[in-house]
Design an enzyme around this catalytic site. Structure first.
Site, PDB file in Angstrom:
ATOM      1  N   LYS A   1     -10.080  12.609   8.571  1.00 23.24           N
ATOM      2  CA  LYS A   1      -9.814  12.292   9.663  1.00 23.24           C
ATOM      3  C   LYS A   1      -8.891  13.499   9.971  1.00 23.24           C
ATOM      4  CE  LYS A   1      -6.499   8.622   8.567  1.00 23.24           C
ATOM      5  NZ  LYS A   1      -6.868   7.900   9.008  1.00 23.24           N
TER       6      LYS A   1
ATOM      7  N   LYS B   1       0.978  -1.031  -0.311  1.00 24.41           N
ATOM      8  CA  LYS B   1      -0.363   0.455   0.506  1.00 24.41           C
ATOM      9  C   LYS B   1       0.554   1.488  -0.350  1.00 24.41           C
ATOM     10  CE  LYS B   1      -3.210   2.555   2.970  1.00 24.41           C
ATOM     11  NZ  LYS B   1      -3.705   2.672   4.254  1.00 24.41           N
TER      12      LYS B   1
ATOM     13  N   ARG C   1      -7.796  -0.828   1.085  1.00 28.55           N
ATOM     14  CA  ARG C   1      -8.265  -1.246   0.494  1.00 28.55           C
ATOM     15  C   ARG C   1      -8.558  -1.646  -1.156  1.00 28.55           C
ATOM     16  NH1 ARG C   1     -12.158  -2.142   5.475  1.00 28.55           N
ATOM     17  NH2 ARG C   1     -10.261  -1.011   6.282  1.00 28.55           N
TER      18      ARG C   1
ATOM     19  N   GLU D   1      -9.155   3.654   2.276  1.00 29.52           N
ATOM     20  CA  GLU D   1      -9.038   3.607   0.856  1.00 29.52           C
ATOM     21  C   GLU D   1      -7.770   3.105   0.508  1.00 29.52           C
ATOM     22  OE1 GLU D   1      -5.584   4.734   2.539  1.00 29.52           O
ATOM     23  OE2 GLU D   1      -7.756   5.279   3.012  1.00 29.52           O
TER      24      GLU D   1
ATOM     25  N   ASP E   1     -12.364   7.130   4.414  1.00 25.91           N
ATOM     26  CA  ASP E   1     -11.253   6.268   4.585  1.00 25.91           C
ATOM     27  C   ASP E   1     -10.410   5.107   4.908  1.00 25.91           C
ATOM     28  OD1 ASP E   1      -8.715   7.578   6.385  1.00 25.91           O
ATOM     29  OD2 ASP E   1      -9.966   7.819   8.558  1.00 25.91           O
TER      30      ASP E   1
ATOM     31  N   ASP F   1       1.326   6.094   5.909  1.00 27.38           N
ATOM     32  CA  ASP F   1       0.896   5.476   5.147  1.00 27.38           C
ATOM     33  C   ASP F   1       0.801   4.776   3.701  1.00 27.38           C
ATOM     34  OD1 ASP F   1      -2.002   3.912   5.787  1.00 27.38           O
ATOM     35  OD2 ASP F   1      -2.757   6.192   4.552  1.00 27.38           O
TER      36      ASP F   1
ATOM     37  N   ASP G   1      -2.535  10.275   3.956  1.00 32.70           N
ATOM     38  CA  ASP G   1      -4.485  10.188   4.144  1.00 32.70           C
ATOM     39  C   ASP G   1      -5.032  10.455   4.950  1.00 32.70           C
ATOM     40  OD1 ASP G   1      -7.012   8.594   3.962  1.00 32.70           O
ATOM     41  OD2 ASP G   1      -5.868   7.194   5.409  1.00 32.70           O
TER      42      ASP G   1
END
Length: 470
Positions: free
Chosen positions: A246, A234, A320, A318, A316, A257, A239
């Protein structure tokens, strides 16, 4: 580097190992100084023992309380990393072959413990700010192998520690290309709207709101005839949470992230440096989950590369989505092993904390290998279940699946189940939900980015696909 491993030398000063309550085993002078100094040999503590001329005569490494449980020697070996930051200049050695700690782990810990991220500090930097330590490696230690592993760990740490203004999708691609050039690998990148043309709609959707174009980085190395091992990481370089934004506190660490991408690049470096007999592929969907008029929205329906439709229950979640498109591509060539790594859920941290990443797989044999390797090299991992009844919680009334559940339960498990839905052909698939960050300083490193699980995975790959020694 401030700490280097050297051959045997008569000038090296001794480092004694001591457990709490075990100071009587030290030489008389060291024992006396320890008592005067009220040194209790707590785990990771270091005491410098002075000589009559005022210069160091040796040092004591505290191991904490005696622990006779299985595997204790491996985990305690990590404590040797404290020496890298606490010994003064000079040549050093273990006073005798360590018996209460694993010597391979201890030697690697010495190398890992010297890491500092000084890119943004003015004044003294890097090696200039640290003592120059030459440590005599124990007998039969493969110094080149351990140095290569440490170098790969440092790559992951550096990438994660670099803030998003200097580590966007383009910079992450540059890091992959630099690694590929070093080992003669090939890299192809699919960028921007070309992602739609090439059928990676969810990678495009997550990254399209950013000023930095989303992309899929595809690195390949090795003989096409060798077993296919594919790593997917990933690469969300920052993010915000998207339109489901967030809170400010939730964004403070979001430069990390892309920790999954950093980890698979580190693992790839280990594999290539060792020359393992695999056809290696590394896939990194590199995006920024930003906010603008073109951001994807809660309630959108996205059609994935696999053809499965996904209702967006939360922007949030995202990571996956981009992983799903990359996993679908990886799965198309039916690799012998498919491993994805991602800083995917806070639920994993709630369940196991920041230092013990969960891994998921349905292959019991691989799970046993990975768990054993985790203990052997002191790289913590813990198997969690792919509990199929929870998959129903990802249902959608208008699409094939939702990207989140409607409740707050088993978030790491359901994220893994979501990803599993995009893998069919791989002989072995495993998902690691890593934190990618060290929240407290420890013997093997300061607060900051961390490689997690990659040393254990490398140990498994070495056993399955041995290559030439470094």
């Amino acid at each position: 580097m401030p700490l280097t491993l050297v051959d045997e030398t008569n000038e090296a000063l001794p480092v004694w190992l001591a457990e709490t309550g075990g100071l009587d085993a030290l030489p008389e002078a060291a024992r006396a100084w320890a008592r005067v100094s009220r040194f209790t040999a707590e785990a990771g503590s270091v005491l410098i023992v002075p000589g009559q001329d005022g210069r160091p005569a040796g040092a004591v490494l505290g191991l904490g309380k005696a622990d006779h449980r299985g595997g204790a020697a491996e985990w305690r070996g990590l404590l040797a990393g404290a020496l890298a930051g606490k010994l003064p200049d000079g040549e050093w050695r273990f006073a005798k072959e360590p018996a209460t700690i694993d010597r391979d782990v201890a030697t690697l810990a010495l190398l890992l413990g010297q890491y500092r991220f000084a890119r943004y500090r003015s004044g003294a930097k890097g090696d200039d700010a640290q003592p120059q330590i030459r440590f005599q490696a124990p007998d039969a230690i493969d110094r080149a192998e351990l140095a290569a592993v440490a170098d790969a760990v440092f790559l992951a740490r550096d990438l994660i520690n670099t803030p998003a203004n200097d580590m966007g999708p383009a910079e992450l691609e540059a890091a992959a290309r630099s690694l590929a050039q070093r080992f003669g690998a090939a890299v192809e990148t699919i960028e921007g709207d070309e992602l739609l043309v090439r059928n990676f709609p969810m990678i495009h959707a997550v990254g399209r709101a950013s000023a930095s174009a989303p992309r899929l980085i595809d690195l390949t190395w090795g003989k096409p005839s060798d077993p296919k091992v594919t790593l997917v990481g990933k690469g969300v370089i920052f993010d915000t949470g998207g339109l489901d934004i967030k809170p400010a506190s939730g964004m403070l660490l979001m430069k990390k992230d892309m920790g999954g991408a950093a980890n698979v690049l580190a693992l790839a470096q280990m594999v290539m440096a060792r020359g393992l007999a695999v056809r290696l592929r590394v896939l990194i969907p590199a995006v920024e989950n930003a906010i603008s008029g073109s951001a994807f929205r809660p309630g959108d329906i996205l059609t994935s590369r696999k053809g499965k439709t996904v209702e967006i229950g939360n922007t949030d979640a995202e990571g996956r989505l981009v992983l799903a498109d990359a996993l679908a591509l990886a799965d198309e060539e039916a690799p012998e092993m498919l491993i994805d790594m991602a800083t995917l859920t806070g639920a994993a941290r709630v369940a196991l904390g920041p230092d013990l990443p969960p891994f998921y797989t349905e292959d019991d044999g691989f799970a046993a290998e990975l768990a054993a390797a985790s203990r052997r090299v002191a790289d913590p991992l813990w198997r969690m279940p792919l509990w199929q009844p929870y998959a129903a919680n990802l249902s959608s009334k208008i699409a094939d699946t939702n990207n989140v559940t409607s409740d707050a339960f088993a978030g790491s498990v359901t994220a893994a189940l979501f990803l599993q839905g995009f893998v069919e052909k791989a002989a072995v698939w495993a998902h690691l939900d890593v934190f990618g960050w060290r929240p407290k300083p420890g013997p093997t490193g300061p607060v900051g980015g961390e490689a997690q699980g990659v040393r254990a995975l490398y140990e498994v790959l070495k056993q399955r696909y041995p290559g030439a020694p470094i």
